[in-house]
Design a protein around this motif. Structure first.
Motif, PDB file in Angstrom:
ATOM      1  N   TRP A 156      -9.591   6.914   5.149  1.00  0.00           N
ATOM      2  CA  TRP A 156      -8.592   7.937   4.769  1.00  0.00           C
ATOM      3  C   TRP A 156      -8.104   7.694   3.347  1.00  0.00           C
ATOM      4  CZ3 TRP A 156      -7.421  12.571   6.310  1.00  0.00           C
ATOM      5  CH2 TRP A 156      -7.782  12.951   7.605  1.00  0.00           C
ATOM      6  N   TYR A 157      -7.955   6.454   2.955  1.00  0.00           N
ATOM      7  CA  TYR A 157      -7.555   6.122   1.589  1.00  0.00           C
ATOM      8  C   TYR A 157      -8.573   6.675   0.589  1.00  0.00           C
ATOM      9  CZ  TYR A 157      -6.448   3.283  -2.513  1.00  0.00           C
ATOM     10  OH  TYR A 157      -6.141   2.861  -3.774  1.00  0.00           O
ATOM     11  N   ASN A 158      -9.848   6.513   0.902  1.00  0.00           N
ATOM     12  CA  ASN A 158     -10.888   7.020   0.017  1.00  0.00           C
ATOM     13  C   ASN A 158     -10.949   8.535   0.011  1.00  0.00           C
ATOM     14  OD1 ASN A 158     -12.104   4.692  -1.229  1.00  0.00           O
ATOM     15  ND2 ASN A 158     -12.588   4.086   0.854  1.00  0.00           N
ATOM     16  N   VAL A 159     -10.657   9.170   1.135  1.00  0.00           N
ATOM     17  CA  VAL A 159     -10.586  10.633   1.163  1.00  0.00           C
ATOM     18  C   VAL A 159      -9.462  11.092   0.250  1.00  0.00           C
ATOM     19  CG1 VAL A 159      -9.928  12.620   2.600  1.00  0.00           C
ATOM     20  CG2 VAL A 159     -11.605  10.976   3.433  1.00  0.00           C
TER      21      VAL A 159
ATOM     22  N   VAL B 276       0.826  -1.207   0.000  1.00  0.00           N
ATOM     23  CA  VAL B 276       0.000   0.000   0.000  1.00  0.00           C
ATOM     24  C   VAL B 276       0.862   1.259   0.000  1.00  0.00           C
ATOM     25  CG1 VAL B 276      -1.726   1.322   1.277  1.00  0.00           C
ATOM     26  CG2 VAL B 276      -1.930  -1.146   1.132  1.00  0.00           C
ATOM     27  N   ILE B 277       1.817   1.335   0.903  1.00  0.00           N
ATOM     28  CA  ILE B 277       2.535   2.598   1.098  1.00  0.00           C
ATOM     29  C   ILE B 277       3.409   2.969  -0.100  1.00  0.00           C
ATOM     30  CG2 ILE B 277       4.488   1.628   2.376  1.00  0.00           C
ATOM     31  CD1 ILE B 277       4.307   4.256   4.111  1.00  0.00           C
ATOM     32  N   PHE B 278       4.132   2.028  -0.662  1.00  0.00           N
ATOM     33  CA  PHE B 278       5.029   2.373  -1.756  1.00  0.00           C
ATOM     34  C   PHE B 278       4.287   2.809  -3.021  1.00  0.00           C
ATOM     35  CE2 PHE B 278       7.818  -0.445   0.855  1.00  0.00           C
ATOM     36  CZ  PHE B 278       8.637   0.572   1.311  1.00  0.00           C
TER      37      PHE B 278
ATOM     38  N   ALA C  78      -0.741  10.938   1.373  1.00  0.00           N
ATOM     39  CA  ALA C  78      -0.467   9.562   0.960  1.00  0.00           C
ATOM     40  C   ALA C  78       0.401   8.852   1.993  1.00  0.00           C
ATOM     41  CB  ALA C  78       0.226   9.548  -0.403  1.00  0.00           C
ATOM     42  N   THR C  79       1.383   9.559   2.526  1.00  0.00           N
ATOM     43  CA  THR C  79       2.255   8.983   3.551  1.00  0.00           C
ATOM     44  C   THR C  79       1.449   8.639   4.797  1.00  0.00           C
ATOM     45  OG1 THR C  79       4.122  10.254   2.713  1.00  0.00           O
ATOM     46  CG2 THR C  79       4.321   9.372   4.949  1.00  0.00           C
TER      47      THR C  79
ATOM     48  N   ILE D 138      -9.446  -4.840  12.733  1.00  0.00           N
ATOM     49  CA  ILE D 138     -10.361  -4.513  11.646  1.00  0.00           C
ATOM     50  C   ILE D 138     -10.776  -3.049  11.707  1.00  0.00           C
ATOM     51  CG2 ILE D 138     -12.679  -4.951  10.740  1.00  0.00           C
ATOM     52  CD1 ILE D 138     -12.242  -7.902  11.457  1.00  0.00           C
ATOM     53  N   SER D 139     -11.040  -2.532  12.909  1.00  0.00           N
ATOM     54  CA  SER D 139     -11.465  -1.133  13.013  1.00  0.00           C
ATOM     55  C   SER D 139     -10.333  -0.188  12.607  1.00  0.00           C
ATOM     56  CB  SER D 139     -11.969  -0.809  14.420  1.00  0.00           C
ATOM     57  OG  SER D 139     -10.948  -0.995  15.366  1.00  0.00           O
ATOM     58  N   GLU D 140      -9.084  -0.538  12.909  1.00  0.00           N
ATOM     59  CA  GLU D 140      -7.962   0.300  12.476  1.00  0.00           C
ATOM     60  C   GLU D 140      -7.816   0.273  10.957  1.00  0.00           C
ATOM     61  OE1 GLU D 140      -4.832  -1.445  14.784  1.00  0.00           O
ATOM     62  OE2 GLU D 140      -5.041   0.042  16.390  1.00  0.00           O
ATOM     63  N   TYR D 141      -8.007  -0.896  10.345  1.00  0.00           N
ATOM     64  CA  TYR D 141      -7.965  -0.974   8.884  1.00  0.00           C
ATOM     65  C   TYR D 141      -9.114  -0.183   8.265  1.00  0.00           C
ATOM     66  CZ  TYR D 141      -4.231  -4.399   8.583  1.00  0.00           C
ATOM     67  OH  TYR D 141      -3.024  -5.030   8.646  1.00  0.00           O
ATOM     68  N   GLN D 142     -10.253  -0.179   8.940  1.00  0.00           N
ATOM     69  CA  GLN D 142     -11.388   0.570   8.425  1.00  0.00           C
ATOM     70  C   GLN D 142     -11.081   2.070   8.406  1.00  0.00           C
ATOM     71  OE1 GLN D 142     -15.009  -1.011   9.543  1.00  0.00           O
ATOM     72  NE2 GLN D 142     -16.022   0.120   7.932  1.00  0.00           N
ATOM     73  N   VAL D 143     -10.449   2.572   9.460  1.00  0.00           N
ATOM     74  CA  VAL D 143     -10.045   3.984   9.492  1.00  0.00           C
ATOM     75  C   VAL D 143      -9.072   4.275   8.346  1.00  0.00           C
ATOM     76  CG1 VAL D 143      -8.758   5.720  10.814  1.00  0.00           C
ATOM     77  CG2 VAL D 143     -10.471   4.289  11.955  1.00  0.00           C
TER      78      VAL D 143
END
Length: 85
Positions: A78-81, A27-29, A56-57, A69-74
């Motif tokens: 943010w990814y969608n924002v 994801v990050i790279f 992005a960072t 799961i809740s942390e991945y959801q956050v």
């Protein structure tokens, strides 16, 4: 990332299932490369490019640090924002 168990239950072979913990780095790279690439392509000024890349960072770091799961959801939100901006 947020539905690994559901994907595994139906037999999907998604990146998080195939690569396990190493999938976080997928994801990050690309996010950073995409942000820098778009900044150059759009000829953004340095300040705007820095904010764009910082977002992005931030999203990439959220994915790297997520464990629940809740942390991945956050991170996903943010990814969608970042996609909308």
């Amino acid at each position: 990332f947020k539905d690994v168990e559901g994907d595994r239950a139906v037999g999907r072979r998604t990146i998080p299932i195939v690569f396990g913990e190493a999938a976080k780095y997928t994801v990050i790279f690309p996010l950073l490369a995409w942000s820098v690439g778009l900044s150059v392509f759009w000829a953004l000024d340095y300040a705007t490019a820095a904010v764009f890349t910082a977002l992005a960072t931030y999203v990439g770091v959220l994915y790297l640090r997520s464990k629940t799961i809740s942390e991945y959801q956050v991170a996903f939100y943010w990814y969608n924002v970042s996609l909308l901006s």
